[in-house]
Design a protein around this motif. Structure first.
Motif, PDB file in Angstrom:
ATOM      1  N   ALA A 180      45.324  35.526  36.344  1.00 44.21           N
ATOM      2  CA  ALA A 180      46.634  34.926  36.628  1.00 44.21           C
ATOM      3  C   ALA A 180      47.548  35.949  37.283  1.00 44.21           C
ATOM      4  CB  ALA A 180      47.261  34.394  35.348  1.00 44.21           C
ATOM      5  N   GLY A 181      47.149  36.442  38.462  1.00 41.78           N
ATOM      6  CA  GLY A 181      47.945  37.413  39.191  1.00 41.78           C
ATOM      7  C   GLY A 181      47.563  38.844  38.870  1.00 41.78           C
ATOM      8  N   GLY A 182      48.165  39.779  39.616  1.00 37.29           N
ATOM      9  CA  GLY A 182      47.823  41.188  39.471  1.00 37.29           C
ATOM     10  C   GLY A 182      48.316  41.812  38.185  1.00 37.29           C
ATOM     11  N   GLN A 183      49.506  41.430  37.721  1.00 41.36           N
ATOM     12  CA  GLN A 183      50.045  42.024  36.494  1.00 41.36           C
ATOM     13  C   GLN A 183      49.146  41.706  35.309  1.00 41.36           C
ATOM     14  OE1 GLN A 183      52.509  44.066  36.569  1.00 41.36           O
ATOM     15  NE2 GLN A 183      53.465  44.181  34.571  1.00 41.36           N
ATOM     16  N   SER A 184      48.677  40.473  35.232  1.00 40.06           N
ATOM     17  CA  SER A 184      47.765  40.086  34.169  1.00 40.06           C
ATOM     18  C   SER A 184      46.457  40.862  34.264  1.00 40.06           C
ATOM     19  CB  SER A 184      47.492  38.576  34.253  1.00 40.06           C
ATOM     20  OG  SER A 184      46.495  38.177  33.341  1.00 40.06           O
ATOM     21  N   ALA A 185      45.953  41.059  35.482  1.00 42.50           N
ATOM     22  CA  ALA A 185      44.707  41.795  35.664  1.00 42.50           C
ATOM     23  C   ALA A 185      44.855  43.250  35.227  1.00 42.50           C
ATOM     24  CB  ALA A 185      44.275  41.724  37.128  1.00 42.50           C
ATOM     25  N   PRO A 323      55.895  34.189  44.514  1.00 36.52           N
ATOM     26  CA  PRO A 323      55.839  34.697  43.144  1.00 36.52           C
ATOM     27  C   PRO A 323      55.212  33.724  42.168  1.00 36.52           C
ATOM     28  CG  PRO A 323      58.119  34.646  43.966  1.00 36.52           C
ATOM     29  CD  PRO A 323      57.240  34.222  45.079  1.00 36.52           C
ATOM     30  N   SER A 324      55.245  32.431  42.492  1.00 37.45           N
ATOM     31  CA  SER A 324      54.681  31.433  41.582  1.00 37.45           C
ATOM     32  C   SER A 324      53.210  31.134  41.861  1.00 37.45           C
ATOM     33  CB  SER A 324      55.484  30.128  41.661  1.00 37.45           C
ATOM     34  OG  SER A 324      56.760  30.298  41.086  1.00 37.45           O
ATOM     35  N   PHE A 325      52.659  31.708  42.929  1.00 38.12           N
ATOM     36  CA  PHE A 325      51.250  31.486  43.247  1.00 38.12           C
ATOM     37  C   PHE A 325      50.447  32.616  42.603  1.00 38.12           C
ATOM     38  CE2 PHE A 325      47.530  30.555  45.834  1.00 38.12           C
ATOM     39  CZ  PHE A 325      47.620  29.184  46.001  1.00 38.12           C
ATOM     40  N   ARG A 326      50.316  32.551  41.298  1.00 34.32           N
ATOM     41  CA  ARG A 326      49.769  33.666  40.528  1.00 34.32           C
ATOM     42  C   ARG A 326      48.262  33.512  40.353  1.00 34.32           C
ATOM     43  NH1 ARG A 326      53.565  36.727  39.837  1.00 34.32           N
ATOM     44  NH2 ARG A 326      52.264  38.201  38.711  1.00 34.32           N
ATOM     45  N   VAL A 327      47.547  33.942  41.382  1.00 31.77           N
ATOM     46  CA  VAL A 327      46.087  33.939  41.377  1.00 31.77           C
ATOM     47  C   VAL A 327      45.628  35.304  41.856  1.00 31.77           C
ATOM     48  CG1 VAL A 327      43.982  32.906  42.299  1.00 31.77           C
ATOM     49  CG2 VAL A 327      45.973  31.468  41.841  1.00 31.77           C
ATOM     50  N   GLY A 328      44.814  35.966  41.042  1.00 26.14           N
ATOM     51  CA  GLY A 328      44.306  37.282  41.398  1.00 26.14           C
ATOM     52  C   GLY A 328      42.873  37.437  40.942  1.00 26.14           C
ATOM     53  N   ALA A 329      42.382  38.680  40.988  1.00 27.28           N
ATOM     54  CA  ALA A 329      40.987  38.917  40.616  1.00 27.28           C
ATOM     55  C   ALA A 329      40.815  40.309  40.037  1.00 27.28           C
ATOM     56  CB  ALA A 329      40.078  38.739  41.829  1.00 27.28           C
ATOM     57  N   LEU A 330      39.866  40.413  39.128  1.00 26.11           N
ATOM     58  CA  LEU A 330      39.353  41.677  38.599  1.00 26.11           C
ATOM     59  C   LEU A 330      37.896  41.761  39.020  1.00 26.11           C
ATOM     60  CD1 LEU A 330      40.503  42.012  34.871  1.00 26.11           C
ATOM     61  CD2 LEU A 330      40.634  43.819  36.584  1.00 26.11           C
ATOM     62  N   ALA A 331      37.477  42.906  39.546  1.00 30.42           N
ATOM     63  CA  ALA A 331      36.075  43.098  39.902  1.00 30.42           C
ATOM     64  C   ALA A 331      35.586  44.387  39.267  1.00 30.42           C
ATOM     65  CB  ALA A 331      35.904  43.156  41.419  1.00 30.42           C
ATOM     66  N   ALA A 332      34.435  44.328  38.627  1.00 37.77           N
ATOM     67  CA  ALA A 332      33.869  45.501  37.965  1.00 37.77           C
ATOM     68  C   ALA A 332      32.366  45.348  37.889  1.00 37.77           C
ATOM     69  CB  ALA A 332      34.464  45.676  36.565  1.00 37.77           C
ATOM     70  N   ARG A 333      31.694  46.478  37.735  1.00 41.36           N
ATOM     71  CA  ARG A 333      30.231  46.496  37.682  1.00 41.36           C
ATOM     72  C   ARG A 333      29.776  47.182  36.409  1.00 41.36           C
ATOM     73  NH1 ARG A 333      28.161  48.454  43.067  1.00 41.36           N
ATOM     74  NH2 ARG A 333      28.489  46.246  43.520  1.00 41.36           N
ATOM     75  N   GLY A 334      28.782  46.600  35.759  1.00 42.99           N
ATOM     76  CA  GLY A 334      28.227  47.224  34.570  1.00 42.99           C
ATOM     77  C   GLY A 334      28.759  46.615  33.285  1.00 42.99           C
ATOM     78  N   PRO A 335      28.477  47.268  32.141  1.00 42.95           N
ATOM     79  CA  PRO A 335      28.871  46.713  30.834  1.00 42.95           C
ATOM     80  C   PRO A 335      30.353  46.459  30.678  1.00 42.95           C
ATOM     81  CG  PRO A 335      27.315  48.520  30.568  1.00 42.95           C
ATOM     82  CD  PRO A 335      27.695  48.505  32.014  1.00 42.95           C
ATOM     83  N   VAL A 336      31.195  47.201  31.431  1.00 42.28           N
ATOM     84  CA  VAL A 336      32.640  47.019  31.276  1.00 42.28           C
ATOM     85  C   VAL A 336      33.076  45.612  31.653  1.00 42.28           C
ATOM     86  CG1 VAL A 336      33.309  47.777  33.618  1.00 42.28           C
ATOM     87  CG2 VAL A 336      34.874  48.115  31.715  1.00 42.28           C
ATOM     88  N   LEU A 337      32.312  44.948  32.510  1.00 43.34           N
ATOM     89  CA  LEU A 337      32.688  43.601  32.936  1.00 43.34           C
ATOM     90  C   LEU A 337      32.762  42.645  31.750  1.00 43.34           C
ATOM     91  CD1 LEU A 337      33.308  41.686  35.313  1.00 43.34           C
ATOM     92  CD2 LEU A 337      30.853  41.245  35.459  1.00 43.34           C
ATOM     93  N   GLU A 338      31.825  42.776  30.811  1.00 42.06           N
ATOM     94  CA  GLU A 338      31.839  41.890  29.658  1.00 42.06           C
ATOM     95  C   GLU A 338      33.049  42.151  28.776  1.00 42.06           C
ATOM     96  OE1 GLU A 338      31.244  38.962  27.089  1.00 42.06           O
ATOM     97  OE2 GLU A 338      30.241  39.232  29.030  1.00 42.06           O
ATOM     98  N   ARG A 339      33.459  43.410  28.675  1.00 42.85           N
ATOM     99  CA  ARG A 339      34.652  43.706  27.880  1.00 42.85           C
ATOM    100  C   ARG A 339      35.903  43.127  28.557  1.00 42.85           C
ATOM    101  NH1 ARG A 339      36.066  49.694  25.701  1.00 42.85           N
ATOM    102  NH2 ARG A 339      34.053  49.338  24.703  1.00 42.85           N
ATOM    103  N   LEU A 340      35.989  43.276  29.872  1.00 40.11           N
ATOM    104  CA  LEU A 340      37.119  42.695  30.606  1.00 40.11           C
ATOM    105  C   LEU A 340      37.161  41.183  30.416  1.00 40.11           C
ATOM    106  CD1 LEU A 340      36.674  44.715  33.906  1.00 40.11           C
ATOM    107  CD2 LEU A 340      38.641  44.906  32.385  1.00 40.11           C
ATOM    108  N   ARG A 341      36.003  40.563  30.517  1.00 42.41           N
ATOM    109  CA  ARG A 341      35.921  39.117  30.364  1.00 42.41           C
ATOM    110  C   ARG A 341      36.367  38.694  28.973  1.00 42.41           C
ATOM    111  NH1 ARG A 341      32.120  35.888  28.015  1.00 42.41           N
ATOM    112  NH2 ARG A 341      31.770  33.798  28.889  1.00 42.41           N
ATOM    113  N   ALA A 342      35.909  39.402  27.944  1.00 41.09           N
ATOM    114  CA  ALA A 342      36.239  39.030  26.569  1.00 41.09           C
ATOM    115  C   ALA A 342      37.740  39.137  26.316  1.00 41.09           C
ATOM    116  CB  ALA A 342      35.466  39.915  25.595  1.00 41.09           C
ATOM    117  N   ILE A 343      38.356  40.201  26.802  1.00 48.90           N
ATOM    118  CA  ILE A 343      39.798  40.381  26.583  1.00 48.90           C
ATOM    119  C   ILE A 343      40.583  39.301  27.313  1.00 48.90           C
ATOM    120  CG2 ILE A 343      41.757  41.882  27.135  1.00 48.90           C
ATOM    121  CD1 ILE A 343      40.019  44.239  26.372  1.00 48.90           C
ATOM    122  N   GLN A 344      40.179  38.986  28.533  1.00 56.82           N
ATOM    123  CA  GLN A 344      40.903  37.955  29.272  1.00 56.82           C
ATOM    124  C   GLN A 344      40.784  36.603  28.581  1.00 56.82           C
ATOM    125  OE1 GLN A 344      41.252  37.734  33.596  1.00 56.82           O
ATOM    126  NE2 GLN A 344      40.197  35.775  33.513  1.00 56.82           N
TER     127      GLN A 344
END
Length: 490
Positions: A180-185, A323-344
């Motif tokens: 939901a945007g860069g700040q959330s990421a 400012p209301s078009f809050r769409v962003g992305a997180l990109a990562a490789r390896g085991p950290v991706l699952e941790r990022l996914r779980a927290i989000q």
């Protein structure tokens, strides 16, 4: 499109006249209000909706609007003083006390009073936003089958694929999470990568919103100086050794606030230093789509050159849209991706599917590249106009770097006399910002951009949130008046 001022004026007028009607009494029809106040039906509809939200009016379909029944007496105020103890005790055992301070972020989010020129904004002026294209995209998205169904928690697959292609390199859709945007990421990334109490290396100066995220999570920001070529690799290596940090947050492209571009020579160095330290680099690629017309080819994101999973990449569509078009992305490789996914997932479940589908419609439409080209040309024109105005009106201000992307300039204030330069500079910043607002222009002080003592006084001026080059010239003139006034009283 209705004028916000017209809606507000009509609301105030109707609010003042409500006493003419008994409780439950009927107000004039919408048609009568349109004719009497010479406003559009949309303005009347919105004004009545606001009064209804305030509990002053009740609207009944087919019958009209009526004055609401008398309100009951408000409940007596409670005693919330106990929270001071509870909130203090909550952080008493923290190695680094958590501080939730949004002031550095609110400065760029708050709309200045009417008539004040907005050099403090962090988003495109409405005239630069692709409002028609976004509206059309949202309308088309609303007709997609299953648009209101629950999306995959990682994001709509086609949108993840689009972000992966935008990042480039070997990044795949499976390595992208829609946010939901860069700040959330950024919030998700810092929570995933560093435990409370840990140090996190940051550029100095840097984006206050990121410092706020770190401190709210109980992290300890450690500054690493930046020059016109980006972060200084030797000092970055020293900081890793001295602190044992496992995270470095940077903006390699048109850094906020300096506008610096991480040089080709330093890009590989930064990745090598982080890899040797066993640390992650959080790459905040926040303004890639706000490149200026004269920038030339852009370097690829660091994530596109990182096969080893050192980089956690953050990007967003918000800066280039609304400012209301809050769409962003997180990109990562390896085991950290699952941790990022779980927290989000724990924090937000997922980004609403209609917004994701609208983003897909927007970036896939012919209007999207046209919009980016138009913004690129206009931002260059505004940057040049502000640079010329500053050199004419405030030649003593230092402007060491003129960026070819982004939406602002970073100025060093002239040194004062008497006392230490640092102490004087801090006072000069505050006096100038206050005087500028009185003169009718809102600017941002440099102090919130530093996680430690700043080396000098600065201000940041945005040229994206104003109506055009005419406002830029007038805003800089007002800033000169404020500068003269603040010096006279110092």
């Amino acid at each position: 499109m209705y004028e916000r001022s017209s809606v507000g004026e009509l609301v105030n007028q109707l609010r003042q006249e409500l006493d003419r009607y008994s409780h439950g009494g009927k107000l004039p029809s919408s048609r009568a209000l349109v004719e009497r106040f010479r406003v559009s039906p949309v303005t009347v509809s919105r004004a009545l909706a606001q009064l209804a939200a305030e509990g002053l009016v009740v609207t009944r379909p087919g019958a009209g609007a009526f004055r609401a029944e008398s309100r009951t007496a408000p409940a007596p105020a409670g005693d919330t003083s106990w929270q001071e103890v509870a909130l203090s005790v909550d952080g008493a055992a923290d190695l680094v006390p958590r501080t939730v301070d949004a002031s550095g972020v609110l400065v760029s989010l708050a709309a200045p009073p009417q008539g004040v020129i907005e050099f403090n904004g962090g988003y495109l002026h409405p005239s630069l936003q692709p409002e028609q294209a976004m509206g059309a995209a949202l309308s088309r998205a609303g007709r997609r089958p299953g648009v209101w169904a629950r999306p995959p928690v990682e994001g709509v697959p086609e949108l993840r694929e689009w972000f992966a292609r935008s990042i480039g390199g070997a990044v795949t859709a499976a390595e992208v999470l829609v946010t939901a945007g860069g700040q959330s990421a950024l919030t998700t990334a810092l929570r995933a990568l560093a435990p409370p109490g840990a140090p996190v290396l940051v550029e100095s100066p840097t984006y206050p919103g990121m410092l706020a995220i770190a401190r709210a999570a109980g992290l300890r920001p450690v500054p690493v100086p930046v020059d016109a070529d980006g972060v200084k690799p030797a000092l970055l290596a020293d900081a890793f050794r001295a602190t044992g940090a496992r995270v470095f947050v940077c903006q390699p492209l048109f850094q906020n606030p300096t506008g610096a571009l991480l040089s080709a020579e330093r890009r590989g160095e930064v990745l090598r230093i982080a890899r040797e330290a066993g640390a992650f680099v959080v790459e905040d690629d926040f303004v890639r789509r706000l490149v200026h017309e004269d920038a030339g080819p852009l370097p690829r994101p660091l994530a596109a050159e990182d096969p080893d999973g050192v980089v956690v990449h953050v990007c967003s569509l918000t800066k280039a849209t609304s400012p209301s078009f809050r769409v962003g992305a997180l990109a990562a490789r390896g085991p950290v991706l699952e941790r990022l996914r779980a927290i989000q997932v724990v924090d937000t479940f997922f980004v609403p599917r209609p917004l994701q589908e609208a983003a897909l419609e927007l970036v896939g439409s012919p209007a999207w590249p046209r919009h980016l080209r138009a913004v690129s040309a206009e931002l260059r024109r505004r940057r040049d106009a502000m640079t010329s105005a500053l050199r004419l009106e405030l030649p003593a201000y230092s402007l060491p770097h003129i960026p070819s992307g982004g939406y602002h300039l970073w100025l060093r204030l002239p040194d004062g006399t008497g006392g230490t330069a640092q102490a004087f500079g801090s006072g000069r910043e505050s006096a100038l910002v206050t005087a500028a607002l009185r003169a009718g222009v809102a600017v941002i002080a440099g102090r919130p951009y530093f996680s430690a003592e700043p080396p000098a006084a600065h201000v940041r001026l945005s040229f994206a949130g104003v109506a055009g080059v005419g406002e830029i010239a007038e805003g800089v003139r007002r800033l000169r008046v404020a500068e003269e006034g603040s010096r006279a009283h110092s």
